[in-house]
Design a protein around this motif. Structure first.
Motif, mmCIF file in Angstrom:
data_model
loop_
_atom_site.group_PDB
_atom_site.id
_atom_site.type_symbol
_atom_site.label_atom_id
_atom_site.label_comp_id
_atom_site.label_asym_id
_atom_site.label_seq_id
_atom_site.Cartn_x
_atom_site.Cartn_y
_atom_site.Cartn_z
ATOM 1 N N PRO A 17 36.274 54.821 -0.348
ATOM 2 C CA PRO A 17 36.407 53.787 0.688
ATOM 3 C C PRO A 17 36.148 52.408 0.065
ATOM 4 N N PRO A 18 36.774 51.355 0.629
ATOM 5 C CA PRO A 18 36.625 50.001 0.060
ATOM 6 C C PRO A 18 35.154 49.615 -0.100
ATOM 7 N N GLY A 19 34.812 49.074 -1.241
ATOM 8 C CA GLY A 19 33.459 48.591 -1.477
ATOM 9 C C GLY A 19 32.465 49.680 -1.822
ATOM 10 N N PHE A 20 32.918 50.910 -1.988
ATOM 11 C CA PHE A 20 31.992 52.013 -2.295
ATOM 12 C C PHE A 20 32.578 52.829 -3.442
#
Ligand SMILES: *Cc1c(COP(=O)(O)O)cnc(C)c1O
Length: 402
Positions: A17-20
């Motif tokens: 997932p975005p940012g992870f």
């Protein structure tokens, strides 16, 4: 091949997932998936994996495991089912109908034979057992009614390694679908979709379908039941997938995560258990209590030359083998030997950390078969304990045989 697979299983494409940006796959759980509109609900097609429709048809977590198992087996499509046995049922139910015949090797995984004798017979599907060490026997039993032939290498109790490529080729010549139970090879010892060796290696020389009890090596923990059905052919995949969907087979996200977590160590565990098993098998060969050690990588074991041709001179083998004890030991003494083991636990399955032992009366299992030994067979599944500790355990238990 295996060192490449180790890397592929660890660096398999996954978009977090975005940012992870963690490499571990997220655990997504759902029955319901929400659609933004009726039009979107009507338009979404679960068959193409282009979107999510319902938990039973897949989640980001199950799609990841499907892709990794397809990579492991060298296939294109993968379906997950709740056990290794369910993967066998999934193939049988998708491909067979009343009036058809399925052929099984006579050393086949026992519950697969029970399924043929039970459900398949009830539904008007006949079966015959063939001798996997004799391609002529398979050839004689193929008929216009034969719609599916199961192959397995080696037999998971008696450990004969058949001429797999030859068996598959006979079926291919007659246009008959073949399914390989690849639990022992685990996608590492050989490639089920490419059974040609050396100069004869061609794509298309392998089985059409490869099933795998992920319960064993891919899980590696003795705590998950799961199976996979892998194919290369789009049409064949679609046929099995539609049946899989209609029958409602699904797997839980926590179990899928446990297998995803174990896959990066699959190659290391398989190698370690192979090395340990071979040391113990070689040592047991020199023991006076033991009439024969059945391990396909040991010269003199049935089908050793087929193992060598397929897996290579320095090829891999699973950490599973059997010993035939001297005929002077009646079954009660052999049972006592199994119970005298301390580190080896009495139990089915293999591929986990704990070493396991099961005594088998092969004569009772295979009344019609050729089985040359008079002594009792004991199957050993080597876990991840130290080899020396396992050897000492076997030694003290052998002493109780007298
Ligand atoms: C264990 C096993 C199966 C069945 O797997 P489960 O997950 O226990 O149902 C099938 N084939 C072989 C060769 C096995 O060893």
């Amino acid at each position: 091949m295996t060192s490449r697979k180790a890397t592929e299983l660890i660096h398999h494409p996954y978009v977090p997932p975005p940012g992870f940006a963690a490499p571990q796959v997220g655990v997504y759980k759902a029955s319901t998936v929400i659609f933004p509109s009726v039009a979107a609900l009507r338009a979404r097609d679960w068959r193409t994996k282009s979107g999510y429709t319902y938990g039973l048809h897949g989640t980001p977590t199950t799609f990841q495991l499907e892709e990794r198992i397809a990579t492991l087996e060298g296939g294109k499509h993968c379906l997950l089912v709740p056990s290794g046995l369910a993967s066998i049922a999934c193939v049988n139910l998708a491909l067979l109908r009343a009036g058809d015949e399925v052929l099984l090797p006579d050393n086949v995984y026992g519950p697969s034979k029970a399924m043929a004798e039970g459900e398949l017979t009830h539904w008007g599907i006949t079966h015959q057992l063939y001798d996997p060490m004799d391609p002529g026997d398979l050839q004689r039993k193929l008929s216009d009614r034969t719609k599916l032939v199961w192959v397995e290498a080696p037999g998971s109790v008696t450990m004969e390694f058949p001429p797999l490529a030859h068996l598959v080729q006979l079926c291919r010549q007659r246009g008959i679908t073949t399914a390989l139970d690849n639990t022992w090879g685990a996608g590492l010892a050989f490639n089920g979709f490419d059974l040609g060796t050396g100069a004869r290696s061609t794509t298309g020389s392998g089985a059409d379908i490869v099933v795998h009890a992920l319960t064993k090596y891919p899980s590696g923990g003795g705590d998950v039941l799961m199976g996979s059905v892998v194919t290369r052919d789009d049409r064949l995949h679609e046929q099995i997938k539609l049946s899989h969907m209609r029958l409602g087979w699904g797997v839980g996200a926590n179990d899928v995560e446990a297998v995803l977590r174990s896959l990066p160590s699959l190659v290391a565990r398989y190698r370690a258990q192979d090395t340990s098993a071979r040391q113990l098998a070689g040592w047991l060969r020199g023991r006076p209590e033991v009439a024969q050690v059945l391990h396909p990588a040991l010269p003199g074991s049935p089908g050793h030359e087929h193992w060598q041709a397929l897996c290579g001179d320095d090829g891999l083998a699973a950490g599973l083998f059997s010993i035939v004890l001297h005929e002077r030991y009646p079954s009660a003494r052999v049972d006592a030997f199994c119970e005298a083991l301390a580190l080896f636990k009495l139990g089915y399955s293999w591929g986990g950390p704990v070493s396991l032992v099961v005594p088998y009366d092969v004569h009772a299992m295979r009344p019609a078969g050729r089985w040359p030994h008079r002594g009792m067979l004991v199957r050993l599944s080597i876990g991840l304990e130290e080899t020396d500790a396992l050897r000492a355990d076997l030694e003290q238990a052998l002493r109780t045989l007298g």
